[in-house]
Design a protein around this motif. Sequence first.
Motif, PDB file in Angstrom:
ATOM      1  N   PRO A  23       3.772  17.973  -1.166  1.00  0.00           N
ATOM      2  CA  PRO A  23       4.209  16.693  -0.582  1.00  0.00           C
ATOM      3  C   PRO A  23       4.203  15.594  -1.647  1.00  0.00           C
ATOM      4  CG  PRO A  23       2.485  17.724   0.751  1.00  0.00           C
ATOM      5  CD  PRO A  23       2.534  18.472  -0.542  1.00  0.00           C
ATOM      6  N   VAL A  24       5.209  14.736  -1.624  1.00  0.00           N
ATOM      7  CA  VAL A  24       5.301  13.626  -2.571  1.00  0.00           C
ATOM      8  C   VAL A  24       5.678  12.358  -1.818  1.00  0.00           C
ATOM      9  CG1 VAL A  24       5.898  15.045  -4.576  1.00  0.00           C
ATOM     10  CG2 VAL A  24       7.721  14.181  -3.100  1.00  0.00           C
ATOM     11  N   THR A  25       5.323  11.229  -2.407  1.00  0.00           N
ATOM     12  CA  THR A  25       5.657   9.926  -1.842  1.00  0.00           C
ATOM     13  C   THR A  25       6.560   9.191  -2.814  1.00  0.00           C
ATOM     14  OG1 THR A  25       3.541   9.822  -0.694  1.00  0.00           O
ATOM     15  CG2 THR A  25       4.744   7.761  -0.941  1.00  0.00           C
ATOM     16  N   ALA A  26       7.668   8.661  -2.302  1.00  0.00           N
ATOM     17  CA  ALA A  26       8.611   7.894  -3.103  1.00  0.00           C
ATOM     18  C   ALA A  26       8.208   6.421  -3.105  1.00  0.00           C
ATOM     19  CB  ALA A  26      10.015   8.059  -2.540  1.00  0.00           C
ATOM     20  N   PRO A  27       8.710   5.644  -4.056  1.00  0.00           N
ATOM     21  CA  PRO A  27       8.369   4.219  -4.080  1.00  0.00           C
ATOM     22  C   PRO A  27       8.743   3.468  -2.799  1.00  0.00           C
ATOM     23  CG  PRO A  27       9.260   4.870  -6.200  1.00  0.00           C
ATOM     24  CD  PRO A  27       9.421   6.044  -5.285  1.00  0.00           C
ATOM     25  N   ASP A  28       9.693   3.992  -2.015  1.00  0.00           N
ATOM     26  CA  ASP A  28      10.032   3.317  -0.762  1.00  0.00           C
ATOM     27  C   ASP A  28       9.040   3.636   0.351  1.00  0.00           C
ATOM     28  OD1 ASP A  28      10.612   5.914  -0.015  1.00  0.00           O
ATOM     29  OD2 ASP A  28      12.751   5.573   0.290  1.00  0.00           O
ATOM     30  N   LEU A  62      10.896   8.286  -9.647  1.00  0.00           N
ATOM     31  CA  LEU A  62       9.443   8.324  -9.766  1.00  0.00           C
ATOM     32  C   LEU A  62       8.827   8.674  -8.410  1.00  0.00           C
ATOM     33  CD1 LEU A  62       6.789   7.853 -11.262  1.00  0.00           C
ATOM     34  CD2 LEU A  62       7.057   5.395 -10.830  1.00  0.00           C
ATOM     35  N   LEU A  63       7.966   9.677  -8.390  1.00  0.00           N
ATOM     36  CA  LEU A  63       7.305  10.135  -7.181  1.00  0.00           C
ATOM     37  C   LEU A  63       5.798  10.232  -7.437  1.00  0.00           C
ATOM     38  CD1 LEU A  63       9.756  13.079  -6.436  1.00  0.00           C
ATOM     39  CD2 LEU A  63       9.755  10.859  -5.278  1.00  0.00           C
ATOM     40  N   VAL A  64       5.028  10.237  -6.362  1.00  0.00           N
ATOM     41  CA  VAL A  64       3.574  10.348  -6.475  1.00  0.00           C
ATOM     42  C   VAL A  64       3.100  11.476  -5.572  1.00  0.00           C
ATOM     43  CG1 VAL A  64       1.357   9.180  -6.159  1.00  0.00           C
ATOM     44  CG2 VAL A  64       3.332   7.891  -6.975  1.00  0.00           C
ATOM     45  N   ALA A  65       2.206  12.309  -6.087  1.00  0.00           N
ATOM     46  CA  ALA A  65       1.620  13.393  -5.299  1.00  0.00           C
ATOM     47  C   ALA A  65       0.099  13.268  -5.329  1.00  0.00           C
ATOM     48  CB  ALA A  65       2.040  14.747  -5.852  1.00  0.00           C
ATOM     49  N   GLU A  66      -0.527  13.588  -4.200  1.00  0.00           N
ATOM     50  CA  GLU A  66      -1.995  13.576  -4.133  1.00  0.00           C
ATOM     51  C   GLU A  66      -2.596  14.641  -5.044  1.00  0.00           C
ATOM     52  OE1 GLU A  66      -4.530  12.272  -2.043  1.00  0.00           O
ATOM     53  OE2 GLU A  66      -3.408  10.910  -0.758  1.00  0.00           O
TER      54      GLU A  66
END
Length: 534
Positions: free
Chosen positions: A415-420, A474-478
């Motif tokens: 799972p990843v989170t986008a800047p939006d 750019l994405l963020v993952a835990e």
Amino acid sequence: MDPVIVVGAGPVGLALALSLAAQKVPSVVLDEGSGGEEPRPVRTAVLRPDTASFAERLGCAAVRDEGARWTGWRAMRRGTLQRQVSFGDGPGGVPSPVHLPQHALTRGLRDAAAASRLVQLAPRSRLDALEQDDNGVAAHTTGPGATWWRGSYLVGCDGARSTVRKLLDVRFAGRTAVERQAVVALRTELPWPGEALLHRLPPWRTGGDEVTARPLADGTWRVDWLLPPRAELVTPDALMGRLRDTLAGWCGTTPSHELLDTGVYTLHHRLARRWRVRRAFLAGDAAHLLGAVGIQGLDEGLRDASNLAWKLAQAWHHGASEVLLDSYQTERRASVAARLRAADQAMPVLRGGGGLRSYIPGAARGHDTLLADGHLGHGPLGAPPSYPHSPLAPPPAEAHTPVGTEAGAPVEDVPVTAPDGSTVALRDRLGRGRLLVVLIAPGTGVWDRRHWLTAGVMPRLAAAVSSLPAEAELLVAEEYPGAAAHTVLLVRPDGHLVTAFAGVWPGELYTAADAARGGAVVHARVEDRTADIN
């Protein structure tokens, strides 16, 4: 700029056109048929998780609506269960293949293509001539609307008897009749609903050396028997005898069943000498034939489409270096060649029988595991491809750090989170023509987005991503397997890992992104690259 010409409207050609459309590149699909697909229940496709996901991202509803996701897999030898695998989508679960009729897959892709404003379908258009120059490709088709088509690039996805390959004068060396299989599709009830079975040396008279049963949707099964290598005639009576004996062997008595279709298939192993000739490319069965010992040839064709689409999109929008365009052949041909070599090495062991190998303790179990891996998509016979020696790999750097995925291999679907603020699976962000930069930041899931966007390394990383030589997201993952906090992953548009960094290193990130796009574009004459590739 002219569209990309795709020759062939099978699953690979349609998938390529849709993948180009997802990256805002128009295409024309030349289809020598009438635009339909004859239903043949025995012609089915087993898609691995990566290719099933690829087809779903392209809008093929049939994968979801008509595909069967198996609950498990059994491997038997004579009357003994040797191996059992359970499938599941939860944490730590083994994802299931998707099994569906090939005409349903083709129809689903065709429906998605028909709904796209960037894909033009041209039925009854048979290619008979091809010309290239420095700026594009011209293709002539016969049929009711005989005409010349102008394209920026051309891709031959027109099958084993590829006209494109012949017009390009590319050799298609290999072996004929590597394996033969008798196949039936039927509706019945078997003792293991939802599970696929590989049965070696079944104990009944007409079992032969190997039989497989793979479930489809709606209580339908495909059953395959490996035939002897000699070209003996398989009569309808003999095939029905095999079916009755097999069902009785599995169920104790022959259950009621409805026969839907039958067939006898001959499998060949061939590999095109070249996959690129200037602005023309080969993909799918036009470039390779494989399928023995459980290998799924359609999987490899869809991987061709995924690999080539983002490179053509880069060339169409921004121009591309020769390194980038050549990397399609370098990566995909080497991967398929390795698969063919693995099959050729395994077949004498798996099919030869007798000899010293029969007396080595544990050898039979090892052979069964090797064959099951081909069917399950594991090991050298079935695992998704990796490109560790890709010409797009960046030079070694001190900032690089190992993670659970080797450079060149497909990334894990975390799972990843986008800047939006949206949270999706990483795989859902693939195929859009952009590099992905993924920061591993444990704990961000419990923060308010407005805080972590301006905290820690994020501002510096966001600035570095905005300065890259290729478009990136750019994405963020835990978390990510084997990755420490603040690890930064650079991922190609087709989901293969470029490299990972121990922290934010703007200069090294720029260098790796530049390598992944094949370096700077050189606007020069496109030469015919004729070097032999072994």
